[in-house]
Design a protein around this motif. Structure first.
Motif, PDB file in Angstrom:
ATOM      1  N   LEU A  90     -49.043  52.533 -18.055  1.00 11.12           N
ATOM      2  CA  LEU A  90     -48.375  51.949 -19.225  1.00 11.12           C
ATOM      3  C   LEU A  90     -47.216  51.037 -18.818  1.00 11.12           C
ATOM      4  N   ILE A  91     -46.783  51.151 -17.575  1.00  6.25           N
ATOM      5  CA  ILE A  91     -45.647  50.338 -17.126  1.00  6.25           C
ATOM      6  C   ILE A  91     -46.040  49.547 -15.883  1.00  6.25           C
ATOM      7  N   ASP A  92     -45.257  48.474 -15.603  1.00  9.37           N
ATOM      8  CA  ASP A  92     -45.543  47.743 -14.370  1.00  9.37           C
ATOM      9  C   ASP A  92     -44.292  47.712 -13.482  1.00  9.37           C
ATOM     10  N   GLY A  93     -44.376  47.044 -12.346  1.00 12.83           N
ATOM     11  CA  GLY A  93     -43.280  47.019 -11.379  1.00 12.83           C
ATOM     12  C   GLY A  93     -41.990  46.445 -11.963  1.00 12.83           C
ATOM     13  N   HIS A  94     -42.144  45.377 -12.766  1.00  9.81           N
ATOM     14  CA  HIS A  94     -40.934  44.753 -13.343  1.00  9.81           C
ATOM     15  C   HIS A  94     -40.204  45.720 -14.258  1.00  9.81           C
ATOM     16  N   TRP A  95     -40.983  46.378 -15.074  1.00  5.06           N
ATOM     17  CA  TRP A  95     -40.421  47.374 -16.014  1.00  5.06           C
ATOM     18  C   TRP A  95     -39.609  48.400 -15.222  1.00  5.06           C
ATOM     19  N   LEU A  96     -40.185  48.844 -14.100  1.00  4.91           N
ATOM     20  CA  LEU A  96     -39.563  49.902 -13.313  1.00  4.91           C
ATOM     21  C   LEU A  96     -38.318  49.371 -12.571  1.00  4.91           C
ATOM     22  N   MET A  97     -38.398  48.127 -12.085  1.00  6.05           N
ATOM     23  CA  MET A  97     -37.247  47.537 -11.377  1.00  6.05           C
ATOM     24  C   MET A  97     -36.050  47.396 -12.313  1.00  6.05           C
ATOM     25  N   GLU A  98     -36.348  46.979 -13.561  1.00  3.40           N
ATOM     26  CA  GLU A  98     -35.260  46.829 -14.543  1.00  3.40           C
ATOM     27  C   GLU A  98     -34.538  48.146 -14.788  1.00  3.40           C
ATOM     28  N   ARG A  99     -35.316  49.226 -14.846  1.00  4.68           N
ATOM     29  CA  ARG A  99     -34.715  50.513 -15.209  1.00  4.68           C
ATOM     30  C   ARG A  99     -34.129  51.281 -14.026  1.00  4.68           C
ATOM     31  N   THR A 100     -34.546  50.951 -12.812  1.00  2.00           N
ATOM     32  CA  THR A 100     -34.082  51.744 -11.661  1.00  2.00           C
ATOM     33  C   THR A 100     -33.233  50.921 -10.700  1.00  2.00           C
ATOM     34  N   TRP A 133     -46.271  57.787  -9.060  1.00  2.00           N
ATOM     35  CA  TRP A 133     -45.878  59.125  -9.534  1.00  2.00           C
ATOM     36  C   TRP A 133     -45.839  59.144 -11.074  1.00  2.00           C
ATOM     37  N   LEU A 134     -45.241  58.080 -11.624  1.00  2.00           N
ATOM     38  CA  LEU A 134     -45.165  57.997 -13.093  1.00  2.00           C
ATOM     39  C   LEU A 134     -46.567  57.875 -13.703  1.00  2.00           C
ATOM     40  N   HIS A 135     -47.403  57.138 -13.011  1.00  2.00           N
ATOM     41  CA  HIS A 135     -48.778  56.985 -13.513  1.00  2.00           C
ATOM     42  C   HIS A 135     -49.458  58.354 -13.551  1.00  2.00           C
ATOM     43  N   ARG A 136     -49.230  59.116 -12.487  1.00  2.02           N
ATOM     44  CA  ARG A 136     -49.811  60.463 -12.420  1.00  2.02           C
ATOM     45  C   ARG A 136     -49.292  61.319 -13.588  1.00  2.02           C
ATOM     46  N   LEU A 137     -47.978  61.246 -13.831  1.00  2.00           N
ATOM     47  CA  LEU A 137     -47.397  62.062 -14.917  1.00  2.00           C
ATOM     48  C   LEU A 137     -47.912  61.587 -16.279  1.00  2.00           C
ATOM     49  N   GLN A 138     -48.081  60.284 -16.404  1.00  5.42           N
ATOM     50  CA  GLN A 138     -48.621  59.726 -17.659  1.00  5.42           C
ATOM     51  C   GLN A 138     -49.994  60.343 -17.956  1.00  5.42           C
ATOM     52  N   ILE A 139     -50.832  60.422 -16.907  1.00  2.89           N
ATOM     53  CA  ILE A 139     -52.181  60.976 -17.091  1.00  2.89           C
ATOM     54  C   ILE A 139     -52.115  62.487 -17.335  1.00  2.89           C
ATOM     55  N   GLU A 140     -51.332  63.187 -16.494  1.00  6.67           N
ATOM     56  CA  GLU A 140     -51.249  64.654 -16.612  1.00  6.67           C
ATOM     57  C   GLU A 140     -50.777  65.074 -17.999  1.00  6.67           C
ATOM     58  N   ARG A 141     -49.801  64.337 -18.512  1.00 10.80           N
ATOM     59  CA  ARG A 141     -49.165  64.756 -19.779  1.00 10.80           C
ATOM     60  C   ARG A 141     -49.679  63.973 -20.981  1.00 10.80           C
ATOM     61  N   ASP A 170     -42.121  54.232 -23.917  1.00  6.47           N
ATOM     62  CA  ASP A 170     -40.910  55.015 -24.221  1.00  6.47           C
ATOM     63  C   ASP A 170     -41.048  56.432 -23.680  1.00  6.47           C
ATOM     64  N   GLU A 171     -42.234  56.980 -23.836  1.00  3.43           N
ATOM     65  CA  GLU A 171     -42.453  58.348 -23.322  1.00  3.43           C
ATOM     66  C   GLU A 171     -42.378  58.362 -21.797  1.00  3.43           C
ATOM     67  N   VAL A 172     -42.857  57.280 -21.159  1.00  5.60           N
ATOM     68  CA  VAL A 172     -42.772  57.203 -19.697  1.00  5.60           C
ATOM     69  C   VAL A 172     -41.290  57.129 -19.293  1.00  5.60           C
ATOM     70  N   LEU A 227     -39.160  59.402 -16.765  1.00  6.72           N
ATOM     71  CA  LEU A 227     -38.437  58.824 -15.618  1.00  6.72           C
ATOM     72  C   LEU A 227     -37.017  59.392 -15.551  1.00  6.72           C
ATOM     73  N   CYS A 228     -36.389  59.530 -16.720  1.00  8.72           N
ATOM     74  CA  CYS A 228     -35.012  60.037 -16.743  1.00  8.72           C
ATOM     75  C   CYS A 228     -34.929  61.477 -16.237  1.00  8.72           C
ATOM     76  N   SER A 229     -36.042  62.211 -16.358  1.00  7.76           N
ATOM     77  CA  SER A 229     -36.014  63.622 -15.949  1.00  7.76           C
ATOM     78  C   SER A 229     -36.342  63.812 -14.461  1.00  7.76           C
ATOM     79  N   LEU A 230     -36.744  62.735 -13.771  1.00 12.88           N
ATOM     80  CA  LEU A 230     -37.143  62.880 -12.359  1.00 12.88           C
ATOM     81  C   LEU A 230     -35.937  62.734 -11.435  1.00 12.88           C
TER      82      LEU A 230
END
Ligand code: ATP
Ligand code: MG
Length: 455
Positions: free
Chosen positions: A391-401, A415-423, A429-431, A435-438
Motif C-alpha cells: 500500500l506504500i512506496d519508498g517515497h511515502w516511507l522516506m517522508e515519514r522516517t 517488513w511493513l508489506h509483511r505486516l500489511q498482509i498478516e494483519r 493510514d493503517e500502515v 509503522l509508529c508502533s515498530l
C-alpha cells in the motif's frame, strides 16, 4: 483441382493401396482447402504427395489431429520454387514449411537414409521417390502409414492399422536394430504407450526386449531431444504407469539421478488422485523430491531445460517439506508469496506425506491429514481488503522516517508489506499506525522480518 474440389491424383505410391477406414474418410472430408491446394500443386508438377506420420495415426485413432505433415517426391528446392512463400525450415533434411492460411504444413522430401554412426542422426540423407523406403525408416508401425489425399486411399505396408486396433506398439522392421540406430526411439516408444483416455498400450514382445536391452543407448542421445520427449511423457494422462514401466525397464537410470528400479515410494506417489491436477514440470519435481538440490540442479542443466523451466522446478524443490502454520497471518503470507502456486504446494505436501517421501530439505511432523486441514483452511481464506500489492512506496516511507534510500529502507518497506498482509490492513493510514508502533530505530535492519515463504 478436379471440378468437384478434390486435388488431381498425384504420382502413385510404390506401396499397395487399401481402403481408408470410415472415420479416416470423414476426417479427410473435413480437411481445410489449403491441404487440397497443396496436394494439387505438387501433382501438377508431376510429384507424389502423402499425409504421413502422427496425423495419419491420430486420424486412425479417431483423436484430434494437431498438425499435418506431408511426404513429397519433389526435391526440397523444387518445392521452394513452386511454393514461393514456403520457408526452408529444415531444408538440409528435406523439410520445407508450406503456408496455408494461418497454418504451416511441413513437407519433407522422400528420402533414403543410411548409416546411423553415432546412434543419433543419420549421417547421409539422399532424396528418393519411394514411399515404401520412406515408411520403412519410420520408428513404429502406427507412425509408418500414409494417406493419398486425392485417391482417398491408405498405404500401410507395416500393418499399423492392425496395431492401432489391438493397441500395440511395434517397431518397423527388426526392433533391436531400429532401437540401436537411434536411442531416442526408446523414449518415443514409452511416450506412445500412453493413449490418454484409451488407457495404456502394450509393446510387442520383440520391441519390449529390445527396449530393455538397449536402455543404455539413451546416453548417446542429445539431451534436448530427451527432454522434449520426457516432458511429453510427464504430461501424459497415464504417466504413472508409463514412468513405472520405464523405471522397471532400466530406462530412467540413463538420464535421471538415482537407481529407479528400487524407488517404489516415488513411483507409487505418481498414482495419487492429485496428480491429474499437476503439470508435467511439477510431476517431474515430485519425482526428484528426494534427490539433493545439487543433483537436481545438475540433472536439469544436463537435460538443457530452459531457465524458466529449471527455476520453476528448483523453486518447487526448495519448498518441499515446508508448510505454513495454521494461523490466519501465516496462511495469508503463504498465499501472498506463492500466489497461484499455493494450492498446488499444499497438494504436493499431501502427496509427499501420503507416500512417506522424505524431501532432501527435511519434512516436519505434520501428517497428510494435517495438510488436508490446511488445504481446507486455505480454501476458506477470505481475500485481503486491499490485495497483495504494497500500500506504500519508498517515497511515502522516506517522508515519514527521514531514512535515506538504501538497504535499510528496502527492508523496512518489506517488513511493513509483511505486516500489511498478516494483519489485512486496508489503507496507508493503517500502515502508518503500524509503522509508529515498530521499534525500527533501535534494531538491526538485517533482523527485520521479510515477506517470504518458507521462513
Ligand atoms: P506427435 O503427434 O506427438 O507430433 P509424431 O508421430 O508426429 O507425434 P514427430 O516427432 O512429429 O512425432 O515425428 C513425425 C513422424 O516422423 C513420426 O510419426 C515418425 O513417423 C517419424 N519419426 C519421428 N521421430 C523419429 C525417429 N526418431 N525415428 C524414426 N522415425 C521418426
Ligand atoms: Mg508431429
Amino acid at each position: 483441382m478436379t471440378s468437384d474440389g478434390w486435388p488431381n491424383p498425384a504420382l502413385e505410391a510404390d506401396v499397395p493401396a487399401l481402403e481408408c477406414p470410415e472415420n479416416v474418410l470423414e476426417w479427410l472430408d473435413s480437411l481445410p482447402k489449403h491441404v487440397h491446394e497443396i496436394a494439387s500443386k505438387v501433382a501438377e508438377h508431376g510429384g507424389g504427395i502423402w499425409i504421413v506420420g502422427g496425423a495419419v495415426r491420430d486420424a486412425c485413432l479417431g483423436i484430434p489431429v494437431h498438425d499435418i505433415d506431408f511426404a513429397v517426391s519433389l526435391e526440397p528446392q523444387h518445392m521452394m520454387d513452386i511454393f514461393p512463400d514456403a520457408l526452408p525450415t529444415g531444408i538440409d533434411y528435406g523439410t520445407v514449411s508450406l503456408r496455408g492460411g494461418d497454418q504451416f504444413y511441413e513437407a519433407t522430401t522422400l528420402r533414403t537414409e543410411s548409416h546411423y554412426g553415432d546412434g543419433r542422426r543419420p549421417e547421409q540423407v539422399r532424396w528418393g521417390i519411394s514411399l515404401a523406403e520412406d515408411l520403412e525408416r519410420r520408428d513404429f508401425t502406427i507412425n509408418a502409414m500414409a494417406i493419398d489425399i486425392a485417391r482417398r486411399v491408405m498405404h500401410d505396408p507395416h500393418h499399423g492399422l492392425q496395431d492401432v486396433e489391438r493397441g500395440m506398439l511395434r517397431a518397423v522392421g527388426q526392433a533391436h536394430r531400429r532401437i540401436s540406430e537411434d536411442g531416442l526411439r526408446i523414449l518415443r516408444a514409452y511416450r506412445f504407450l500412453d493413449r490418454g483416455k484409451a488407457g495404456v498400450w502394450k509393446f510387442d514382445f520383440e520391441l519390449s526386449e529390445a527396449l530393455r536391452q538397449n536402455a543404455h543407448m539413451l546416453k548417446a542421445v542429445t539431451h534436448e531431444r530427451i527432454w522434449m520427449e520426457w516432458l511429453k511423457i510427464l504430461d501424459g494422462k497415464n504417466m504413472a504407469q508409463v514412468v513405472e514401466k520405464m523405471a522397471h525397464d532400466g530406462v530412467l537410470d540413463s538420464f535421471l539421478p538415482g537407481e529407479w528400479g528400487v524407488q517404489h515410494l516415488r513411483l507409487a506417489a505418481l498414482y495419487h488422485p492429485y496428480i491429474p491436477d499437476l503439470n508435467g514440470l511439477t510431476r517431474f519435481a515430485l519425482l526428484l523430491s528426494e534427490c539433493f538440490s545439487i543433483e537436481v540442479e545438475e540433472a536439469l542443466l544436463a537435460l538443457k531445460l530452459s531457465n524458466k523451466e529449471r527455476t520453476y522446478i528448483l523453486d518447487l524443490h526448495g519448498r518441499f517439506g515446508s508448510l505454513p502454520e495454521q494461523s490466519l497471518s501465516s496462511m495469508r503470507i503463504f498465499r501472498a508469496v506463492l500466489e497461484e502456486h499455493a494450492e498446488q504446494h499444499l497438494k504436493l505436501e499431501v502427496i509427499l506425506r501420503s507416500h512417506q517421501l522424505s524431501p532432501s530439505m527435511g519434512i516436519g511432523n505434520e501428517t497428510a491429514d494435517d495438510v488436508y486441514a490446511l488445504l481446507e483452511a486455505y480454501e476458506r481464506l477470505a481475500p485481503l481488503k486491499s490485495g497483495h500489492e504494497s500500500l506504500i512506496d519508498g517515497h511515502w516511507l522516506m517522508e515519514r522516517t527521514q531514512m535515506a534510500k538504501g538497504p535499510a529502507l528496502g527492508r523496512l518497506k518489506g517488513w511493513l508489506h509483511r505486516l500489511q498482509i498478516e494483519r489485512d490492513l486496508a489503507n496507508a493510514d493503517e500502515v502508518e499506525a503500524v509503522l509508529c508502533s515498530l521499534h525500527w530505530t533501535e534494531e538491526n535492519h538485517l533482523d527485520w522480518p521479510k515477506l517470504r515463504f518458507p521462513e
